[in-house]
Scaffold this motif. Structure first.
Motif, short mmCIF file in Angstrom:
data_model
loop_
_atom_site.label_atom_id
_atom_site.label_comp_id
_atom_site.label_asym_id
_atom_site.label_seq_id
_atom_site.Cartn_x
_atom_site.Cartn_y
_atom_site.Cartn_z
N LYS A 69 -0.98 2.84 6.19
CA LYS A 69 -1.92 3.20 5.13
C LYS A 69 -1.24 3.08 3.77
O LYS A 69 -1.84 2.61 2.80
CB LYS A 69 -2.44 4.61 5.35
N GLN A 70 0.01 3.52 3.70
CA GLN A 70 0.74 3.39 2.44
C GLN A 70 1.01 1.92 2.14
O GLN A 70 0.93 1.49 0.98
CB GLN A 70 2.07 4.14 2.54
N TYR A 71 1.30 1.14 3.16
CA TYR A 71 1.54 -0.29 2.99
C TYR A 71 0.30 -0.98 2.41
O TYR A 71 0.41 -1.85 1.54
CB TYR A 71 1.91 -0.90 4.34
N ARG A 72 -0.88 -0.58 2.90
CA ARG A 72 -2.13 -1.17 2.41
C ARG A 72 -2.30 -0.94 0.90
O ARG A 72 -2.81 -1.80 0.18
CB ARG A 72 -3.33 -0.57 3.15
N ASN A 74 -0.39 -3.51 -0.91
CA ASN A 74 -0.53 -4.89 -0.43
C ASN A 74 -1.98 -5.35 -0.50
O ASN A 74 -2.46 -6.08 0.36
CB ASN A 74 0.01 -4.99 1.00
N GLY A 75 -2.69 -4.86 -1.50
CA GLY A 75 -4.06 -5.29 -1.73
C GLY A 75 -5.02 -4.97 -0.62
O GLY A 75 -5.98 -5.69 -0.38
N GLY A 76 -4.75 -3.88 0.11
CA GLY A 76 -5.63 -3.46 1.19
C GLY A 76 -5.35 -4.14 2.52
O GLY A 76 -5.99 -3.84 3.53
N LYS A 77 -4.40 -5.05 2.56
CA LYS A 77 -4.06 -5.75 3.79
C LYS A 77 -3.04 -4.96 4.59
O LYS A 77 -2.00 -4.56 4.07
CB LYS A 77 -3.51 -7.14 3.48
N GLY A 78 -3.33 -4.72 5.88
CA GLY A 78 -2.44 -3.95 6.73
C GLY A 78 -1.43 -4.80 7.46
O GLY A 78 -1.27 -6.00 7.20
N TYR A 79 -0.73 -4.17 8.39
CA TYR A 79 0.24 -4.88 9.21
C TYR A 79 -0.45 -5.88 10.14
O TYR A 79 -1.58 -5.66 10.56
CB TYR A 79 1.01 -3.90 10.11
N SER A 80 0.24 -6.94 10.47
CA SER A 80 -0.21 -7.79 11.57
C SER A 80 0.01 -7.04 12.87
O SER A 80 0.74 -6.03 12.91
CB SER A 80 0.58 -9.10 11.59
N GLU A 81 -0.61 -7.50 13.95
CA GLU A 81 -0.43 -6.85 15.25
C GLU A 81 1.04 -6.83 15.65
O GLU A 81 1.55 -5.81 16.14
CB GLU A 81 -1.26 -7.58 16.32
N THR A 82 1.74 -7.92 15.40
CA THR A 82 3.16 -7.99 15.74
C THR A 82 3.97 -7.00 14.91
O THR A 82 4.82 -6.27 15.44
CB THR A 82 3.71 -9.41 15.54
N ASP A 83 3.71 -6.96 13.61
CA ASP A 83 4.44 -6.04 12.74
C ASP A 83 4.18 -4.59 13.13
O ASP A 83 5.10 -3.76 13.11
CB ASP A 83 4.04 -6.25 11.27
#
Length: 435
Positions: free
Chosen positions: A75-78, A81-90
């Motif tokens: 959530k903090q990353y979003r 990062n313009g609302g973009k979250g982690y990839s499934e792998t990340d």
């Protein structure tokens, strides 16, 4: 201190599953326990020791222990990062790394290195860390197979067709998803009858029969580390309560030290404080993380966390005191508390103390919309609650003295060394009713 760690893990597993259902949406209740049984069946077929079986059951319950923490991290990353979250792998990489680090708090009996870290690795090296079977611990491989099966198949379907489909799936993915050693062990050990054993109604009995019961002796530090892990899992469910349970646990053991309770009783207070909000794992984040005032319906759902805490902890054997101290922390002396509406004569001094520790911790923590109350204001509010007949006057006075006059901790005490006056975060509705 003698405890059965796996029994505690089995008790909280439903809460962990509820988190995974809500956040990932691809598992059902009993997921962790099914993983434990499937892993034990495979490990037995491979020939692992009894200690290995006990540990692999614990690893299975804890395989996604970092899910709440990584969810808040994302959530903090979003935000940055313009609302973009982690990839499934990340996302998988982060929960494996953090989960591995958290697992160091558990006093396992056998080698535990990289089991949680690498439990998503495929045999052909196509997993998140690119580790092939030859470079992945056997316990991690076993849990990976169990996890994949439980995600792909409905294990409550006890038909022969479902059993055959499971076996065929494992065979057809040998050397790609699963190593030959683990695939062959599973096919050898897993029988059609086991679907009956891991169905929803039978799983609790099965998991206890699958491993021997050990009430092992653990050091104070080991037990408190275990409690700290539970507190982290619970608190990261909501960014409004990132270390609330830890704060309650610390204040509970500090007050136990003040009352000169035996060290072991103080440690049990710490464990009760760490687990007192375990029921919040069952509450949806849309309620836990709502920034504004809760509606009446939402407030009633929030109150249910105390009921869920009792339901989860009631399965613990030999922890009757901890169950009471933890699950009655919202009861009030005048009968206006919840979930049972107990009155003064039904509440021990220990239960009253846990209530006061929870309230004090909540009042002195910052909110997203304001700073935490200073000690003087918290005491003013708690004295008002005393006047209303809600909480114990003597305990409030003792906390006032201990948190001011004697706030500096005696570091020679084996229990008080863990006390911290650090402010942390909690969730509270706007009706001045501490949750």
């Amino acid at each position: 201190m003698k405890i059965n760690i796996n029994e505690i893990l089995y008790a909280v597993s439903n809460g962990l599953d509820a988190v995974e259902v809500e956040l990932r949406g691809h598992v059902t209740t009993g997921h962790s326990k099914r993983l434990a049984v499937l892993s034990i069946i495979t490990a037995k077929a491979i020939g692992l020791s009894q200690k290995d079986l006990i540990d692999i059951a614990a690893f299975s319950i804890l395989h996604d222990n970092a899910l709440t923490e990584v969810n808040q991290e994302e959530k903090q990353y979003r935000q940055y990062n313009g609302g973009k979250g982690y990839s499934e792998t990340d996302f998988n990489v982060r929960r494996c790394i953090i989960g591995e680090n958290n697992a160091k708090l558990i006093p396992f009996r056998t080698n535990c290195r990289d089991v949680i870290m690498l439990h998503h690795e495929n045999a052909d090296g196509s997993g998140p860390f690119g580790r092939s079977a030859g470079n992945t611990p056997i316990k991690a491989q076993i849990i990976h197979l169990a996890d994949v099966i439980d995600h792909k198949f409905n294990l409550n379907d006890i038909s022969k067709d479902n059993y055959k489909a499971i076996i065929e799936f494992v065979k057809s993915n040998t050397d790609t998803l699963f190593s030959r050693e683990v695939s062959q062990a599973f096919v050898k050990g897993f029988k059609h009858k086991h679907l009956n054993h891991i169905s929803f109604g039978a799983i609790d009995t099965t998991i206890r029969k699958a491993t021997k019961t050990f009430n092992d002796e653990y050091t104070i530090t080991e037990v408190m580390n275990l409690a700290t892990l539970f507190a982290k899992i619970i608190d990261y469910k909501s960014f409004y309560s990132c270390v609330h349970s830890l704060g309650v646990a610390q204040k509970a053991i500090h007050m136990a030290d003040y009352y000169k309770y035996p060290i072991e009783k103080g440690v049990r207070f710490y464990l009760a404080g760490a687990l007192h909000d375990v029921g919040k794992l069952m509450i949806k984040n849309e309620i836990l993380q709502k920034p504004g005032k809760l509606t009446d319906a939402e407030y009633e759902q929030m109150r249910n966390h105390a009921y869920y805490t009792r339901e989860i902890l009631s399965k613990l054997k030999g922890f009757d005191d901890i169950v009471l101290w933890a699950s009655n922390h919202h009861e009030k002396l005048n009968g206006t508390g919840y979930p049972r509406g107990l009155r003064a004569e039904e509440l021990s001094s220990e239960e009253r103390l846990m209530t006061c520790c929870d309230i004090y911790q909540a009042l002195t923590e910052p909110r997203p919309y304001k700073e935490g109350f200073p000690h003087s204001k918290a005491m003013e509010i708690m004295r008002d609650m005393v006047i209303k007949g809600e909480i114990d006057m003597d305990i409030v006075n003792d906390m006032n003295y201990e948190m001011t006059i004697n706030r500096k901790v005696d570091r020679s005490s084996p229990t008080s060394i863990l006390y911290s006056s650090e402010d942390v975060i909690v969730r509270k509705d706007e009706t001045n009713h501490v949750l």
